[in-house]
Design an enzyme around this catalytic site. Structure first.
Site, PDB file in Angstrom:
ATOM      1  CB  ILE A  82      46.688  27.034  33.991  1.00 12.28           C
ATOM      2  CG1 ILE A  82      46.285  27.457  32.568  1.00 12.28           C
ATOM      3  CG2 ILE A  82      47.753  27.983  34.541  1.00 12.28           C
ATOM      4  CD1 ILE A  82      45.651  28.833  32.475  1.00 12.28           C
TER       5      ILE A  82
ATOM      6  CG  ASP B 295      40.146  21.408  41.101  1.00 13.09           C
ATOM      7  OD1 ASP B 295      39.006  20.912  41.073  1.00 13.09           O
ATOM      8  OD2 ASP B 295      40.584  22.146  40.203  1.00 13.09           O
TER       9      ASP B 295
ATOM     10  CB  THR C 158      39.783  28.783  40.757  1.00 19.24           C
ATOM     11  OG1 THR C 158      39.642  30.103  41.307  1.00 19.24           O
ATOM     12  CG2 THR C 158      40.652  27.949  41.676  1.00 19.24           C
TER      13      THR C 158
ATOM     14  CB  ALA D  52      43.743  32.811  38.051  1.00 18.91           C
ATOM     15  NE  ARG D  53      38.962  35.507  34.137  1.00 15.31           N
ATOM     16  CZ  ARG D  53      39.803  35.233  33.144  1.00 15.31           C
ATOM     17  NH1 ARG D  53      41.101  35.445  33.305  1.00 15.31           N
ATOM     18  NH2 ARG D  53      39.371  34.740  32.009  1.00 15.31           N
TER      19      ARG D  53
ATOM     20  CG  ASP E  48      49.405  38.977  34.694  1.00 15.95           C
ATOM     21  OD1 ASP E  48      50.044  39.967  34.272  1.00 15.95           O
ATOM     22  OD2 ASP E  48      48.724  38.241  33.940  1.00 15.95           O
TER      23      ASP E  48
ATOM     24  CD  GLU F 280      42.877  43.173  34.908  1.00 14.72           C
ATOM     25  OE1 GLU F 280      42.754  43.096  33.668  1.00 14.72           O
ATOM     26  OE2 GLU F 280      43.274  42.216  35.593  1.00 14.72           O
TER      27      GLU F 280
ATOM     28  CG  HIS G 271      45.170  40.622  32.324  1.00 12.32           C
ATOM     29  ND1 HIS G 271      43.865  40.809  32.725  1.00 12.32           N
ATOM     30  CD2 HIS G 271      45.259  39.324  31.922  1.00 12.32           C
ATOM     31  CE1 HIS G 271      43.195  39.673  32.574  1.00 12.32           C
ATOM     32  NE2 HIS G 271      44.019  38.767  32.087  1.00 12.32           N
ATOM     33  CG  LEU G 272      52.064  41.606  30.947  1.00  5.68           C
ATOM     34  CD1 LEU G 272      53.548  41.855  31.144  1.00  5.68           C
ATOM     35  CD2 LEU G 272      51.564  42.308  29.692  1.00  5.68           C
TER      36      LEU G 272
ATOM     37  CB  ALA H  52      47.002  35.386  27.243  1.00  2.00           C
TER      38      ALA H  52
END
Length: 531
Positions: free
Chosen positions: A154, A173, A205, A234-235, A259, A264, A282-283, A285
């Site tokens: 990604i 990274d 990450t 990501a997270r 996002d 959540e 959280h869109l 995906a």
């Protein structure tokens, strides 16, 4: 042939599971929106279950699922599945880590553009009847530097698309090689350098102890005085939400597009309603294409597992079974510790790995040992996302090469294992064996011969041998209430290079670590924590 029963418990793309429906070896049942009690009543009839994020697969459900062999998550996150319970009961959990790559990449760009041009706020004002062009002066992406934390699929996808806007790309990274960065026209940076250089910063990450809060108060203190824009698709937790709110109020962060959140639905309403945040639920995906891809992926996993006993994207690793011979079992702990030990001796991750199996062990299938070693070596950077099923896949994705060597003879040992971890600036070698009556032993660190049993807390100090240096180290540790359980000294020559290894009852604190480095003739200090 007996049909395998599969239950679909959440809304999943019909086209995505069509291959499963059309396969004569499977019978697919859709039962969506069930409660835990309702699932318990019927789950005993099914061999596999497909879920998204709505249905929680609890330990009680798994206990009643006597036939269940696989739980397939049509997506990436598996927070709604009790992984420990599944592993305990021998149920494989698989996910679809690649199905949302393009959707998450495009959502990152959508969030960045919306934030840069203040689109949500302008839309809100205009639909409320206010025409106020002057209040919504945006910024261009052209010529700006985009900092990417996490250069996986990604992250690289975002980089390629951002280049089309004329952006300069910098990335952090641990597994990004100089060659790969150069070939893709990416400036490779450390986190602090990236904070100081970037105008926009996006994170891609996994959430691990190393990445939790990696963008926080200390990071913001190093950002450009003119301000920075942040994106997180990501997270939740990679960006510290409390520190972000303070940075937004102080003007250090000029905009944040989020996002994902720590909890959540999110509880930090001040962050959600801040004038300079753009938020979505959280869109990343949530596209028709992504949902079909993840459904196709898990359908393929189920078919391949039941027809060919093949697993590609397991989230939990199967327990060691009779397939692992009695001769290999004593080495499972050794390779686990070699992986944990080796990665902590390096400043940067390896680009090349060499693994040697010498002696009696070389006649066995050692693939489980190789995978266990790699899994534990990668865990500090990838957390629970990596396991013995996908460990070699992770190596390949990060362009890390590995080579396994086997020899029927082992000089001085019945069995001997050796691993080498190599990058541009470092080369670490570890040797291990099992010794009758003593069990697991580490017998080599680089060129130094040693002999000790790996323990939880280890302190390794490379130094120039001189009278009194060991006494100074012991006194310093004692002053800081660090108890020494055992000690071993290895040296190459009199008053030459040497290594002292301490097994400790407790961890060395940062303050003690800094004091040790100040002692004359100390070259390197490593604190090792083994699980």
């Amino acid at each position: 042939m007996t049909k395998h029963n599969v239950i679909v418990l959440d809304p999943v793309s019909q086209d995505g599971i069509q291959a499963l429906i059309d396969n004569d070896n499977f019978r697919v049942t859709r039962q969506e929106g069930l409660s835990e009690a309702q699932i318990i009543d019927i789950i005993h009839d099914f061999d596999a279950a497909i879920v998204r994020s709505q249905t929680k697969i609890t330990e009680r459900i798994i206990q009643h699922a006597k036939k269940l062999k696989m739980i397939a998550r049509a997506g990436v996150g598996v927070d709604n599945i009790d992984i420990d319970a599944a592993t305990k009961h021998g149920v494989i959990v698989v996910n679809a880590p690649e199905g949302n790559t393009i959707s998450a990449t495009e959502h990152t760009l959508a969030m960045m553009l919306s934030m840069a041009r203040d689109i949500p706020e302008a839309y809100k004002e205009l639909t409320d009847g206010t025409w106020n062009r002057g209040a919504h002066k945006g910024v261009e992406l052209y010529g700006k530097t985009l900092g990417i934390i996490g250069a996986g699929k990604i992250g690289f996808g975002v980089a390629r698309r951002a280049k089309s806007f004329g952006m300069k790309i910098a990335a952090f990274d641990p597994y990004l090689s100089d060659e790969k960065a150069r070939d893709n026209e990416i400036l490779k940076m450390e986190v602090d350098e990236l904070a100081a250089a970037a105008d926009f910063i996006t994170v891609h990450t996994p959430l691990t102890p190393q990445t939790k809060g990696i963008v926080g108060a200390d990071f913001f203190s190093k950002c450009k005085k003119s301000g920075v824009y942040l994106i997180n698709v990501a997270r939740g937790g990679i960006i510290d939400e409390d520190d972000l709110l303070e940075a937004l109020d102080a003007g250090i962060v000029k905009g944040a597009a989020l996002d994902v959140f720590v909890t959540e639905p999110p509880e930090n309403t001040a962050l959600l309603t801040h004038r300079r945040t753009v938020v979505t639920p959280h869109l990343g995906a949530s596209t028709a294409e992504a949902q079909e891809k993840v459904a196709v992926s898990v359908s393929k996993e189920i078919i391949e597992y039941f027809e060919d006993n093949k697993i590609t994207h397991a989230v939990n690793a199967p327990r060691v079974s009779s397939s692992v011979t009695e001769e290999l079992k004593p080495y499972m702990s050794i390779v686990k510790h070699l992986g944990q030990f080796g990665i902590q001796l390096l400043d940067n991750p390896p680009q090349e790995i060499k693994i040697k199996y010498h002696g009696d062990i070389a006649v066995d299938d050692t693939s489980i040992l190789t995978r266990t070693f790699v899994t534990n070596m990668l865990k500090p950077h990838f957390g629970d996302e990596v396991n013995i099923i996908n460990a070699l896949y992770y190596l390949n994705e990060r362009d890390v090469t590995y080579k396994v060597e086997k020899k029927a003879k082992a000089d001085g040992y019945t069995n001997y294992l050796e691993v080498e971890l190599i990058n541009d600036n470092e080369h670490v070698t570890l040797g291990a064996s099992t010794i009758p009556g003593y069990g697991e032993r580490l017998v080599k660190i680089n060129e130094y011969p040693i002999d000790f049993k790996p323990e939880e807390n280890i302190l390794i100090i490379e130094h120039t041998d001189r009278p009194g240096i060991i006494g100074e180290l012991g006194a310093l540790l004692g002053e800081d209430s660090v108890n020494i359980a055992s000690m071993q000294l290895a040296r190459l020559s009199k008053e030459g290079d040497a290594m002292v290894l301490f097994i400790l009852d407790n961890q060395v604190l940062e303050a003690t670590y800094e004091k040790i480095k100040e002692i004359p003739n100390i070259h390197k200090v490593h604190t090792i924590k083994l699980g």
